[in-house]
Design an enzyme around this catalytic site. Structure first.
Site, PDB file in Angstrom:
ATOM      1  N   THR A   2       0.825  -1.216   0.000  1.00  0.00           N
ATOM      2  CA  THR A   2       0.000   0.000   0.000  1.00  0.00           C
ATOM      3  C   THR A   2       0.848   1.250   0.000  1.00  0.00           C
ATOM      4  OG1 THR A   2      -1.830  -1.112   1.092  1.00  0.00           O
ATOM      5  CG2 THR A   2      -1.709   1.266   1.391  1.00  0.00           C
ATOM      6  N   THR A  20       1.703  -4.294   4.320  1.00  0.00           N
ATOM      7  CA  THR A  20       1.538  -4.602   5.747  1.00  0.00           C
ATOM      8  C   THR A  20       0.982  -6.006   5.997  1.00  0.00           C
ATOM      9  OG1 THR A  20      -0.658  -3.585   5.723  1.00  0.00           O
ATOM     10  CG2 THR A  20       1.192  -2.194   6.408  1.00  0.00           C
TER      11      THR A  20
HETATM   12  N1  ASP Z   1      -2.709  -5.329   0.814  1.00  0.00           N
HETATM   13  C1  ASP Z   1      -1.547  -4.532   1.094  1.00  0.00           C
HETATM   14  C2  ASP Z   1      -0.306  -5.386   1.041  1.00  0.00           C
HETATM   15  O1  ASP Z   1       0.014  -6.032   1.993  1.00  0.00           O
HETATM   16  C3  ASP Z   1      -1.707  -3.915   2.433  1.00  0.00           C
HETATM   17  C4  ASP Z   1      -0.647  -2.943   2.788  1.00  0.00           C
HETATM   18  O2  ASP Z   1       0.371  -2.816   2.182  1.00  0.00           O
HETATM   19  O3  ASP Z   1      -0.855  -2.228   3.763  1.00  0.00           O
HETATM   20  O4  ASP Z   1       0.349  -5.391   0.042  1.00  0.00           O
END
Ligand code: ASP
Length: 330
Positions: A12, A88
């Site tokens: 993200t 994340t």
């Molecule tokens: N869906 C995303 C990922 O893990 C969530 C994020 O980066 O916060 O790539």
């Protein structure tokens, strides 16, 4: 001036707006991110976009690539800190793999990401990256293992978990809390983490599956996993490390054939313990050859079991010792 290497992997924090109004995770290159951290030349930052992926696409081969890149940067000299930007969703897995294999006594390694895309109102993307850069340049961050820096809190990769799917305080170390915090560029280090010893980076990571324990679990799922020839299994056990009753026949068969089985607790903190004498209690399974695992979530235990299996080539007592915590007070 301190020199920090940023390895961007996607997520993200590196999103751009998609054609249908949602976010495309990982599409923004690392250079664009660093350009907006407003460091005003206080750090020399070199950026490498290693991957541009959502973190559900990151696993064993990416972990190895990242670990080797970190080692090359450390051995090459001239780098004072390393920051990895990451989605994340699986940040705790990547962080823990690196925590098991990298020595951070000379060069701190910090991972961060964001809950909100960079183009969202009130995004945490640039603030989190800036704090991670400041942390990686701080000498007090050396030797603490891999650090996860998020929303001004600093966590040990040994204990951190994603605890919110959307809020800015997305990470915590349940029951333990952060090691410290970042405030106006200052790292307030409040506690040092206990750590397990380092393990080698294997050429190929063995396949270790997770069986999540829950009330009313059917035998079929455990049978399906145990009979599918994994290299090892981690049971996300109940409480002190108990296992659903229906799984016992398949589990005893697998243990009698020498399958490495680790049993951790699905609670948020506290050790497993051979407390009970009823069917499916930890003692029965340890007697049959299972390894009781304390203070690691199933996701972390799975990674460590895989690394230990690769390192110990079938010596299960050595694998067991790879889960020994040596507390200062023990
Ligand atoms: N869906 C995303 C990922 O893990 C969530 C994020 O980066 O916060 O790539």
């Amino acid at each position: 001036m301190k020199h920090i290497a940023v390895l961007s992997t996607g997520g993200t924090i590196a999103s751009i707006p998609g054609n249908e109004g949602r976010a495309v995770a990982g599409a923004l290159p690392g250079e664009d991110l660093v350009a907006r951290t407003e460091l005003q030349g206080r750090l020399k930052v070199q950026v490498e976009s290693v991957f541009q992926k959502a973190s559900n696409a990151i696993g064993a081969s990416e972990w190895k690539t990242l670990a080797e890149k970190c080692r090359q940067l450390v051995h090459g000299g001239g780098v004072d800190g390393i920051v990895i930007t990451h989605g994340t969703d699986t940040m705790e897995d990547t962080a823990f793999y690196l925590h098991c294999v990298l020595d951070t006594r000379e060069v701190p390694v910090v991972i961060t990401g964001s809950q909100r895309v960079p183009h969202a109102m009130g995004s945490d993307a640039y603030a989190n990256l800036r704090q991670a850069l400041e942390l990686a340049s701080n000498d007090h961050a050396k030797g603490l293992g891999i650090l996860v820096s998020f929303n001004q809190s600093v966590f040990s990769a040994g204990f951190v978990r994603k605890v919110s799917s959307f809020q800015l305080n997305g990470f915590d170390a349940p029951g333990l809390g952060p090691l410290g915090m970042m405030d106006e560029g200052v790292f307030h280090l409040l506690q040092r983490p206990s750590m397990l010893h380092l393990l080698p980076i294997p050429e190929k990571l063995p396949r270790v599956d997770i069986l999540p324990g829950y009330g009313g679990a059917h035998a079929a799922m455990a049978e399906a996993v145990l009979e599918s020839a994994p290299d090892g299994v981690v049971i996300d056990g109940l409480g002190r490390g108990q296992v659903p009753l229906a799984w016992l026949p398949a589990l005893h068969t697998a243990l009698s054939k020498g399958l490495p089985v680790g049993i951790c607790s699905s609670t948020f903190h506290g050790p497993t313990h051979e407390s009970y004498e009823y069917p499916g209690a930890l003692h029965e399974l340890v007697e049959a050859g299972a390894i009781g695992i304390s203070h690691l979530s199933a996701r972390k235990a799975r990674i460590r079991l895989a690394l230990a299996l690769a390192a110990r080539e079938g010596d299960l007592s050595a694998v067991k010792a790879d889960f020994d915590w040596r507390f200062a007070g023990a």
